[in-house]
Every structure is written in structure tokens, then in C-alpha cells.
Design a protein around this motif. Structure first.
Motif, PDB file in Angstrom:
ATOM      1  N   ALA A   1       7.071  11.242  -1.644  1.00 52.58           N
ATOM      2  CA  ALA A   1       5.839  11.646  -2.530  1.00 52.58           C
ATOM      3  C   ALA A   1       5.874  12.089  -3.669  1.00 52.58           C
ATOM      4  O   ALA A   1       5.322  11.966  -4.722  1.00 52.58           O
ATOM      5  CB  ALA A   1       4.868  12.441  -1.606  1.00 52.58           C
ATOM      6  N   ALA A   2       7.037  13.030  -3.777  1.00 49.71           N
ATOM      7  CA  ALA A   2       7.363  13.868  -5.008  1.00 49.71           C
ATOM      8  C   ALA A   2       7.916  12.345  -6.019  1.00 49.71           C
ATOM      9  O   ALA A   2       7.630  12.517  -7.266  1.00 49.71           O
ATOM     10  CB  ALA A   2       8.466  14.556  -4.852  1.00 49.71           C
ATOM     11  N   ALA A   3       8.664  11.617  -5.591  1.00 48.71           N
ATOM     12  CA  ALA A   3       9.256  10.521  -6.408  1.00 48.71           C
ATOM     13  C   ALA A   3       8.109   9.614  -7.054  1.00 48.71           C
ATOM     14  O   ALA A   3       7.967   9.161  -8.041  1.00 48.71           O
ATOM     15  CB  ALA A   3      10.393   9.792  -5.408  1.00 48.71           C
ATOM     16  N   ILE A   4       7.036   9.352  -6.052  1.00 46.94           N
ATOM     17  CA  ILE A   4       6.082   8.499  -6.249  1.00 46.94           C
ATOM     18  C   ILE A   4       4.998   9.190  -7.555  1.00 46.94           C
ATOM     19  O   ILE A   4       4.645   8.542  -8.473  1.00 46.94           O
ATOM     20  CB  ILE A   4       5.188   8.394  -4.957  1.00 46.94           C
ATOM     21  N   SER A   5       4.907  10.428  -7.235  1.00 46.35           N
ATOM     22  CA  SER A   5       4.072  11.358  -8.210  1.00 46.35           C
ATOM     23  C   SER A   5       4.614  11.245  -9.400  1.00 46.35           C
ATOM     24  O   SER A   5       3.944  11.223 -10.698  1.00 46.35           O
ATOM     25  CB  SER A   5       3.677  12.459  -7.678  1.00 46.35           C
ATOM     26  N   LEU A   6       5.975  11.113  -9.574  1.00 49.10           N
ATOM     27  CA  LEU A   6       6.682  11.131 -11.063  1.00 49.10           C
ATOM     28  C   LEU A   6       6.924   9.604 -11.487  1.00 49.10           C
ATOM     29  O   LEU A   6       7.552   9.300 -12.523  1.00 49.10           O
ATOM     30  CB  LEU A   6       7.932  11.711 -10.674  1.00 49.10           C
ATOM     31  N   GLY A   7       6.270   8.703 -10.589  1.00 47.73           N
ATOM     32  CA  GLY A   7       6.146   7.302 -11.324  1.00 47.73           C
ATOM     33  C   GLY A   7       7.388   6.214 -10.809  1.00 47.73           C
ATOM     34  O   GLY A   7       7.363   5.207 -11.321  1.00 47.73           O
ATOM     35  N   HIS A   8       8.211   7.073  -9.792  1.00 44.58           N
ATOM     36  CA  HIS A   8       9.278   6.154  -9.467  1.00 44.58           C
ATOM     37  C   HIS A   8       8.878   5.298  -7.952  1.00 44.58           C
ATOM     38  O   HIS A   8       9.221   5.960  -6.848  1.00 44.58           O
ATOM     39  CB  HIS A   8      10.292   7.017  -9.198  1.00 44.58           C
ATOM     40  N   LEU A   9       8.036   4.547  -8.028  1.00 46.83           N
ATOM     41  CA  LEU A   9       7.581   3.825  -6.698  1.00 46.83           C
ATOM     42  C   LEU A   9       8.709   3.076  -5.951  1.00 46.83           C
ATOM     43  O   LEU A   9       8.650   3.255  -4.932  1.00 46.83           O
ATOM     44  CB  LEU A   9       6.518   2.682  -7.277  1.00 46.83           C
ATOM     45  N   THR A  10       9.575   2.676  -6.503  1.00 52.99           N
ATOM     46  CA  THR A  10      10.727   1.858  -5.692  1.00 52.99           C
ATOM     47  C   THR A  10      11.630   2.917  -5.153  1.00 52.99           C
ATOM     48  O   THR A  10      11.523   2.818  -3.867  1.00 52.99           O
ATOM     49  CB  THR A  10      11.540   1.072  -6.591  1.00 52.99           C
TER      50      THR A  10
END
Length: 205
Positions: free
Chosen positions: A47-56
Motif C-alpha cells: 500500500a505504501a508503494a502504491i500511495s507513492l505512485g509505484h503501482l507495479t
């Protein structure tokens, strides 16, 4: 039909993936509850990675956490540590994991800041998908409390994990469609489970 296919696939995964994996984790010294908690921590990282824009990256981490989550039940059965509290803990962290993942998706939606109309649609589908998914899980638990089998439906947790992972790995353009599919099929699954519970209750009266 869908339930039969799901059950057959589940048996294959159990024999060839979960049981060997559980034996390996037992050899490493992990307990079932440790696996449950660690899987949740991995999803927080996703979730942290996604929130920073790193979807992959978020998708890969989410797949890793979901894969790890497969083994806590098998490990509990292997080591004769199946407990009521362990089942409650597993269900709780499954729900919390989904909530955290959707929070990451919400923060991502704010970060990319598309047009106002698109953002409203994105958040509407996200909220409906999350809410309906939680209600589907609630009805399963409620049905089990009433001794009613309610695991059927087109959108259960494994399907949600697969679709969310697919959306994250394929990138931004498809995620709103993935959320739409989860929302619609979760509502349909919710309806079918309500019908099943109603029929079973009235049939026993």
C-alpha cells in the motif's frame, strides 16, 4: 459450476503449493500467527508503494503478501495448532489488509490528480468495491455462524486478489475498470449470498 471449478483449483493448490510450503515454513520455525501478521505487514508495504505512485512494485509486493497468506491455515493444520483465535486473527488481518490496500489506492488517486470527474468516478468505484467486498466476507461469517454454506459467488477473496494484482501490474489505465468489475461482481455475490441465507432460514422454519 463456478464453485466446482474453484473447489477443484483449491484442491490442486492445497496439494501442490500450500502443503509443501507449510512444511518448509514449519522447518524454518514459523508459527501460523506469525505468518498471518507478517503477511499483513507485507501488504502495508504494498500500500505504501502504491500511495507513492509505484503501482507495479506495489502489485509485486501485494502478490508476495497474498501468496504468504495462503500458508497460515495449512501450517496450523500441519502442526496441530488450529485454534478459534487463529481463525479470528486470520479473518481480521485479511479485512485489514484489504482496507490498507484500498487506502493506498485512494492516496494514489489523489497523487495522480486526474480530471475532477474522473477522480469522482475512481473514488466512487473504490468505495463501492471496498464496502461490497467487506459485506461479502461478513455474510460468509454470518452464514457460518448460522451453519449455512455461503462461500459461493463470482467475487470472493481469491478473485479480488487476482484482479487487484492484475490492475496494479498493468498500470494506471486499467485500475478504474478493475475497481468497477470488483464493485459490480461483489454486489452480485452479496445478492446471491443474501438469497441463499434467506432460503436456508425459511426452509428450516
Amino acid at each position: 459450476m463456478a464453485q466446482k471449478i474453484r473447489d477443484k483449483g483449491r484442491d490442486v493448490v492445497l496439494r501442490h503449493v500450500e502443503e509443501p510450503g507449510a512444511r518448509f515454513l514449519n522447518w524454518l520455525g514459523f508459527s501460523p500467527n506469525m505468518i498471518t501478521v507478517f503477511g499483513f505487514i507485507v501488504v502495508i508495504g504494498s500500500a505504501a508503494a502504491i500511495s507513492l505512485g509505484h503501482l507495479t512494485y506495489g502489485g509485486v509486493i501485494f502478490l508476495a503478501g497474498s501468496f504468504l497468506d495462503m500458508f497460515d491455515g495449512s501450517l496450523a493444520r500441519l502442526t496441530n495448532r488450529v485454534t478459534l483465535f487463529g481463525g479470528v486473527l486470520d479473518s481480521l488481518f485479511d479485512r485489514l489488509g484489504e482496507m490498507v490496500l484500498y487506502l493506498g489506492l485512494a492516496m494514489y488517486g489523489v497523487r495522480i490528480n486526474p480530471g475532477e470527474r474522473d477522480l469522482v468516478l475512481y473514488f466512487a468505484l473504490l468505495i463501492i468495491a471496498l464496502g461490497a467486498s467487506q459485506c461479502v466476507s461478513y455474510l460468509r461469517a454470518k452464514g457460518e455462524a448460522l451453519n449455512i454454506y455461503t462461500r459461493g459467488g463470482l467475487m470472493t477473496r481469491p478473485e479480488r486478489v487476482i484482479l487487484l494484482s492484475l490492475g496494479l501490474l498493468l498500470g494506471d489505465g486499467i485500475m478504474v475498470w478493475i475497481l468497477g468489475v470488483i464493485a459490480v461482481l461483489s454486489i452480485w455475490t452479496l445478492y446471491t449470498r443474501v438469497v441463499i441465507i434467506r432460503q436456508e432460514i425459511h426452509g428450516s422454519e
